[in-house]
Design a protein around this motif. Structure first.
Motif, mmCIF file in Angstrom:
data_model
loop_
_atom_site.group_PDB
_atom_site.id
_atom_site.type_symbol
_atom_site.label_atom_id
_atom_site.label_comp_id
_atom_site.label_asym_id
_atom_site.label_seq_id
_atom_site.Cartn_x
_atom_site.Cartn_y
_atom_site.Cartn_z
ATOM 1 N N THR A 78 31.971 14.213 -17.853
ATOM 2 C CA THR A 78 32.082 15.601 -17.386
ATOM 3 C C THR A 78 30.927 16.443 -17.929
ATOM 4 O O THR A 78 30.344 17.252 -17.207
ATOM 5 C CB THR A 78 33.437 16.215 -17.824
ATOM 6 O OG1 THR A 78 34.475 15.322 -17.442
ATOM 7 C CG2 THR A 78 33.672 17.565 -17.175
ATOM 8 N N PRO A 117 39.755 19.548 -16.865
ATOM 9 C CA PRO A 117 39.761 20.768 -16.033
ATOM 10 C C PRO A 117 39.207 21.988 -16.770
ATOM 11 O O PRO A 117 38.568 22.838 -16.153
ATOM 12 C CB PRO A 117 41.239 20.959 -15.669
ATOM 13 C CG PRO A 117 42.011 20.114 -16.614
ATOM 14 C CD PRO A 117 41.106 18.992 -17.011
ATOM 15 N N ALA A 160 38.254 12.530 -11.810
ATOM 16 C CA ALA A 160 38.513 13.931 -12.171
ATOM 17 C C ALA A 160 37.280 14.812 -11.952
ATOM 18 O O ALA A 160 37.381 16.034 -12.021
ATOM 19 C CB ALA A 160 38.998 14.018 -13.611
ATOM 20 N N ASN A 217 43.485 15.192 -20.303
ATOM 21 C CA ASN A 217 43.789 15.808 -19.012
ATOM 22 C C ASN A 217 43.807 17.334 -19.046
ATOM 23 O O ASN A 217 43.962 17.966 -18.006
ATOM 24 C CB ASN A 217 45.127 15.276 -18.465
ATOM 25 C CG ASN A 217 44.981 13.856 -17.943
ATOM 26 O OD1 ASN A 217 43.881 13.300 -17.927
ATOM 27 N ND2 ASN A 217 46.096 13.265 -17.519
ATOM 28 N N GLU A 220 45.170 22.194 -10.050
ATOM 29 C CA GLU A 220 44.141 22.768 -10.937
ATOM 30 C C GLU A 220 42.930 23.273 -10.153
ATOM 31 O O GLU A 220 42.424 24.372 -10.408
ATOM 32 C CB GLU A 220 43.713 21.710 -11.965
ATOM 33 C CG GLU A 220 44.822 21.434 -12.968
ATOM 34 C CD GLU A 220 44.641 20.183 -13.817
ATOM 35 O OE1 GLU A 220 45.367 20.035 -14.806
ATOM 36 O OE2 GLU A 220 43.781 19.331 -13.474
ATOM 37 N N ASN A 221 42.490 22.471 -9.185
ATOM 38 C CA ASN A 221 41.333 22.868 -8.372
ATOM 39 C C ASN A 221 41.613 24.181 -7.651
ATOM 40 O O ASN A 221 40.782 25.097 -7.641
ATOM 41 C CB ASN A 221 41.044 21.766 -7.343
ATOM 42 C CG ASN A 221 39.617 21.259 -7.439
ATOM 43 O OD1 ASN A 221 38.733 21.967 -7.918
ATOM 44 N ND2 ASN A 221 39.391 20.043 -6.985
ATOM 45 N N ALA A 253 35.566 21.938 -16.457
ATOM 46 C CA ALA A 253 35.193 22.342 -15.089
ATOM 47 C C ALA A 253 35.338 23.855 -14.924
ATOM 48 O O ALA A 253 34.538 24.501 -14.236
ATOM 49 C CB ALA A 253 36.061 21.606 -14.067
ATOM 50 N N LEU A 280 37.220 17.939 -9.877
ATOM 51 C CA LEU A 280 37.638 19.240 -10.419
ATOM 52 C C LEU A 280 36.531 20.292 -10.373
ATOM 53 O O LEU A 280 36.800 21.473 -10.569
ATOM 54 C CB LEU A 280 38.115 19.076 -11.876
ATOM 55 C CG LEU A 280 39.515 18.475 -12.047
ATOM 56 C CD1 LEU A 280 39.733 18.013 -13.468
ATOM 57 C CD2 LEU A 280 40.574 19.481 -11.622
ATOM 58 N N HIS A 331 43.521 19.015 -1.902
ATOM 59 C CA HIS A 331 42.538 19.932 -2.489
ATOM 60 C C HIS A 331 41.790 20.631 -1.330
ATOM 61 O O HIS A 331 41.600 21.841 -1.329
ATOM 62 C CB HIS A 331 41.492 19.192 -3.330
ATOM 63 C CG HIS A 331 42.042 18.315 -4.425
ATOM 64 N ND1 HIS A 331 41.521 18.317 -5.702
ATOM 65 C CD2 HIS A 331 43.040 17.397 -4.458
ATOM 66 C CE1 HIS A 331 42.172 17.427 -6.449
ATOM 67 N NE2 HIS A 331 43.087 16.864 -5.714
ATOM 68 N N THR A 373 45.583 17.466 -10.355
ATOM 69 C CA THR A 373 44.218 17.998 -10.221
ATOM 70 C C THR A 373 44.100 18.879 -8.976
ATOM 71 O O THR A 373 43.283 19.804 -8.957
ATOM 72 C CB THR A 373 43.159 16.872 -10.184
ATOM 73 O OG1 THR A 373 43.584 15.871 -9.276
ATOM 74 C CG2 THR A 373 42.946 16.263 -11.547
#
Ligand code: UD1
Length: 423
Positions: free
Chosen positions: A53, A27, A94, A23, A168-169, A30, A97, A127, A165
């Protein structure tokens, strides 16, 4: 289809290293999209979600080099597409992201909506709301998020729900925004801190990570960097439960007790003796049967939903009755019917599982239904009489790096049989 075969009855003993955190890796991969130069990430775990990813970054045009060890190099200067297609996003939620980084860097992107997933509906409305508040023009059409902006504008965002997330985004998007963004009610997970540290190594100005107020001062560009991902606290917790459930003694390296406070409290309550120091945690159960422990999941620093299933397994063989309440995801008890097939005494009432510990579980053919559920079935199998076969183990490969080698090194009798052998 591959299966894991586990012969119950062995005690876990020894030392094992936690891999890089899934986890945090997702990110951080990304985030490389935000840079102008190559970013080198170390301690990347070998997981299906990481491969997905990397495929997504490659699809966007990034040049990704996977090293021999655990390093991944991403050169984002070759990116030629800002479309994250359904085929890749639907494989792993995910993937959403990439929305914040693509929009902030290129001013335009199309990212497929992730859709439902086994453990609940998991929307991404927060988001989208946050990016809109930063000035983005966003349409959701035909299953895609179509986003456009000039330069994102710093603003104050108050998240309605704590989302990992989502935080994070928005944090990633804010690094390249004009002005300062404040995110209130931000998630406080250690992986958020790891991402912020990586972004700062790339030249971002993020402060407050680990608290519920993040402050991000936008910069013009982010440069290349080298960053090593933190250890996986959920994998660590899973091995410690393995020690507790089998009455053994396990030391996990590349682990930090501060990431696992709530989990360690519960393991102590279950009767484990915990020792921790720089980069390690040891749990010694000294041959005892665990005591039942009540669990309520909630955002960090409270008890993590990603450890809930493992504690249902522990309670299934513990001395006493425990309640396990899931407060984050609405459908995260799919391991329960499988454990019932192994003789566990569990009743579900709403979002609470009432678990009456039994002396012994019995081996059965069981099915992994999601990532953490599959780990809990492996744990249950360690203390079941006979040989348990866990099928649908692609779920476990999404988040556990070499689980059979690692558990095997601790003394578990576990083997993977491939599709044709499994029949
Ligand atoms: C992340 C973790 C996952 C963990 C979860 C909760 C990653 C890659 N995954 O998932 O392992 O189980 O945190 O700790 O880091 N929500 C909304 N609207 C949104 C976003 C979320 O209502 O826009 C709700 C969700 O439905 C859920 C809650 O917020 O009930 C928390 O979800 P969230 O923290 O976003 O989970 P993820 O980030 O998907």
């Amino acid at each position: 289809m591959s299966q894991l075969l586990i012969d119950g009855g062995t005690v876990l003993n020894g030392e094992v290293r936690a891999s890089g955190a899934k986890n945090a890796t997702l990110p951080i991969l990304a985030a490389t999209l935000l840079a102008d130069e190559t970013v080198v990430i170390q301690n990347v775990p070998h997981l299906h979600d990481v491969t997905t990813t990397i495929e997504l970054l490659g699809h966007l045009g990034a040049t990704v080099t996977v090293g021999d060890g655990q390093a991944v190099e991403v050169d984002p200067s070759t990116i030629h597409s800002q479309v994250a297609p359904y085929e890749l996003v639907s494989r792993m939620r995910a993937s959403i992201l990439v929305l914040g980084p693509l929009l902030a860097k290129y001013g335009e992107c199309e990212v497929s909506l992730p859709g439902g997933c086994a453990i609940g509906s998991r929307p991404v409305d927060l988001h989208i709301q946050g990016l809109r508040k930063m000035g983005a023009d966003i349409r959701v059409e035909n299953g895609y998020v179509h986003a456009k902006c000039k330069r994102l504008q710093g603003t104050r965002l108050v998240l309605e729900t704590v989302t990992v997330t989502g935080t994070e985004n928005l944090m990633m998007a804010a690094t390249l925004a004009e002005g300062t963004t404040i995110i209130e009610n931000a998630a406080r997970e250690p992986e958020i801190v790891d991402l912020a540290n990586c972004l700062n190594a790339m030249g971002a100005k993020v402060t407050g990570a680990g608290s519920s107020e993040l402050v991000i001062e936008g910069v013009e560009r982010l440069h290349g960097a080298e960053y090593s991902v933190m250890g996986d606290r959920i994998e660590t917790g899973t091995f410690l439960v393995g020690a507790a459930i089998t009455g053994g003694k396990v030391t996990v390296r590349d682990a930090d007790a501060r990431w696992l406070d709530a989990t360690l409290v519960k393991l102590q309550e279950a009767g484990g003796k915990i020792e921790s120091g720089s980069g390690f945690i040891t749990l010694d159960m000294a041959g005892k049967r665990p005591l039942a422990v009540n669990i309520h999941t909630a955002p960090h620093p409270a008890f993590p939903t990603d450890m809930q299933a493992q504690f249902v397994a522990l309670n299934a063989v513990a001395d006493g009755v425990a309640t396990v309440t899931e407060n984050i995801f609405e459908n995260r008890f799919m391991h329960v019917p499988e454990m019932q097939r192994m003789g566990a005494n569990i009743k579900i009432e709403g979002n609470t599982a009432i678990v009456r510990g039994v002396e012994k579980l019995n081996a059965a053919q069981v099915m992994a239904t999601d990532l953490r559920a599959s780990a809990s079935l492996v744990l249950a199998a360690l203390v079941a009489d006979g040989q348990t076969a866990v099928s649908h183990i692609h779920h476990i490969d999404r988040g556990y790096d070499c689980i059979e080698e690692k558990l095997g090194s601790l003394g578990a009798k576990i083997q993977r049989i491939s599709g044709s052998e499994a029949g």
